[in-house]
Design an enzyme around this catalytic site. Structure first.
Site, PDB file in Angstrom:
ATOM      1  N   ASP A 194       0.833  -1.202   0.000  1.00 17.39           N
ATOM      2  CA  ASP A 194       0.000   0.000   0.000  1.00 17.39           C
ATOM      3  C   ASP A 194       0.866   1.249   0.000  1.00 17.39           C
ATOM      4  O   ASP A 194       2.018   1.212   0.379  1.00 17.39           O
ATOM      5  CB  ASP A 194      -0.846   0.045   1.270  1.00 17.39           C
ATOM      6  N   LYS A 216      -1.567   1.494  -7.341  1.00 15.67           N
ATOM      7  CA  LYS A 216      -1.325   1.926  -8.712  1.00 15.67           C
ATOM      8  C   LYS A 216      -1.529   0.759  -9.672  1.00 15.67           C
ATOM      9  O   LYS A 216      -0.820  -0.235  -9.610  1.00 15.67           O
ATOM     10  CB  LYS A 216       0.124   2.394  -8.834  1.00 15.67           C
TER      11      LYS A 216
END
Ligand code: SAM
Length: 435
Positions: A194, A216
């Site tokens: 994360d 992402k």
């Protein structure tokens, strides 16, 4: 030359003569290895007394006497009294009885040396450096650190791990992940990470470790929780060991419960490694004790990811306002004004101190203090942005300038390992190190 052995001590008797600092350090390690320890000493350090009181070791409160080697069927003797004549007598008796004797005060007269030892990557590492304890400890530290940070490949020759480890990575400073978390990270085949996790640790992993950035993915959006669960399960099914690395603690506003449930439902073994949550680390890093004698006996950790007035909020803000305790709110920077207004509308004083701590434990950490009445304006003027933790309550006034703490965190002079350089202990032991 020495011959290094790994002694399997389980259920075997060991005699320790002398109850001072050296014994205090070694006896717990012997007990952890399963040895039955007999201590002979007129006095003993408090920690050894506690072990004797709780029945974990047999203590004869007297000086060593000839014939003590017959107290039990000993396999090994440690002698560490402050009297060289006693140490010599014990060593001589042990030699005559063909028992290995570790003599703390004189390594040249010691038939056995304990290595500088450590635990890393699930293995015990022992180093003997020709009787030079500092060199042994330095080498031990290099190996243990290398295995922990991945610069030595812990996966080579290892028993393959499988399943998923949900690792709480702490608030951001890479030094604040737990020892267990770091060990597991060094063994990962896949790391699903994360944004708020201590991502600087990833640089140290071997190049073939797959890093999946949950913040992402192509097309510019973050992975959904379902996407993340699927990656965890799919990679684990391929036989890979997956570490899910999160910020803070996985089970505090971290969706760790959902990930654990998804793995369990798919029949994947899953282990949770607790982390240092930002809810406690951010106030601490700013010098705010969340409880303080005579000031606050309770601390309430809440999510402010939705506004207090929202139908989706299940937080009882009225009860929080009525409480005298400390409130720690996460994910609330954008709703600071609404939070302050709600608490004041339910009767909490506008003078109640509060603080907002941004980027806690990172080099960019900053904090502003205000009151409920001035909070929103102060935070906006200071340009406070997420991630930040809001702390509300009288404890904020207890905050100290924690230059010492910050210095300590980065202090290059901080000792690398407890027990290093114990001048009274001339035998090459530098204490055990677990990493
Ligand atoms: C989704 S929650 C995750 C909390 C995390 N599981 C924990 O235990 O710290 C994200 C929020 O944690 C807080 N947070 C996490 N890291 C932080 C940091 N280094 N400094 C300040 N706040 C932080 C912020 O309130 C942020 O909005």
């Amino acid at each position: 030359m020495t011959y290094l052995l790994g002694l399997r001590m389980d259920g075997r008797d060991v005699l320790v003569v002398g109850g001072g600092r050296v014994a205090q350090r070694r006896v717990p390690v012997l007990l952890d290895a399963g040895a039955r320890v007999t201590l002979v000493s007129p006095d003993a350090a408090a920690a050894l007394e506690d072990l004797a009181d709780s029945g974990r070791l047999a203590w004869h409160r007297r000086r060593y006497a000839e014939g003590d080697l017959g107290l039990a069927g000993f396999w090994l003797v440690h002698v560490a009294t402050d009297d060289p004549a006693v140490n010599a007598a014990v060593a001589a008796d042990a030699e005559a009885a063909r028992l290995w004797c570790v003599r703390a005060d004189d390594r040249h007269e010691s038939s056995a040396w304990t290595p500088a030892s450590g635990i890393a990557a699930g293995a015990t590492i022992g180093v003997v450096a020709g009787g030079d304890p500092r060199r042994a400890a330095g080498l031990r530290d290099a190996i243990v650190d290398g295995l922990a940070d991945g610069s030595l490949d812990a996966r080579r020759g290892r028993e393959r791990m499988s399943g998923v480890a949900l690792v709480g990575g702490g608030p951001g400073d890479p030094g604040l992940i737990t020892v267990r978390g770091r060990q597991l990270l060094a063994q990962a085949d896949v790391v699903v990470v994360d944004r708020l996790a201590p991502t600087s640790l990833l640089d140290q992993l071997p190049a073939d470790v797959e890093i999946v950035d949950a913040a992402k993915i192509p097309y510019g959006r973050s992975m959904t929780q379902e996407d993340i669960n699927r990656v965890l399960v799919d990679r684990a099914r391929e036989g890979k060991f997956v570490v899910r690395l999160k910020g803070g603690d996985s089970f505090l506003f971290g969706r760790g419960g959902e990930e654990a449930a998804a793995c369990a439902a798919a029949g994947i073994p899953v282990v949770a490694v607790p982390g240092v949550t930002s809810a406690l680390a951010a106030p601490a890093a700013a010098g705010i004790p969340v409880t303080h004698r005579g000031v606050s006996q309770d601390v309430h950790i809440v999510s402010a990811h939705v506004a207090p007035s929202s139908e989706r909020s299940t937080v009882d803000w009225a009860a929080l306002a009525a409480s005298e305790g400390t409130i720690v709110a996460l994910m609330g920077v954008e709703r600071l004004a609404a939070i302050a207004d709600t608490l004041m509308s339910h009767g909490r004083s506008p003078d109640t101190p509060m603080a907002v701590v941004q980027d806690a434990t990172l080099p960019t950490q900053r904090a502003v203090t205000a009151t409920l009445g001035t909070a929103a304006r102060t935070a906006a003027d200071a340009g406070i942005r997420p991630p930040a933790v809001i702390v509300i309550g009288e404890v904020v006034n207890e905050a100290r300038e924690l230059d010492i703490l910050h210095g300590g965190r980065d202090d290059p002079a901080a000792p690398a390992a407890a027990g290093a350089g114990d001048a009274a202990d001339n035998e090459p032991v530098e204490g055990d190190r677990v990493l």
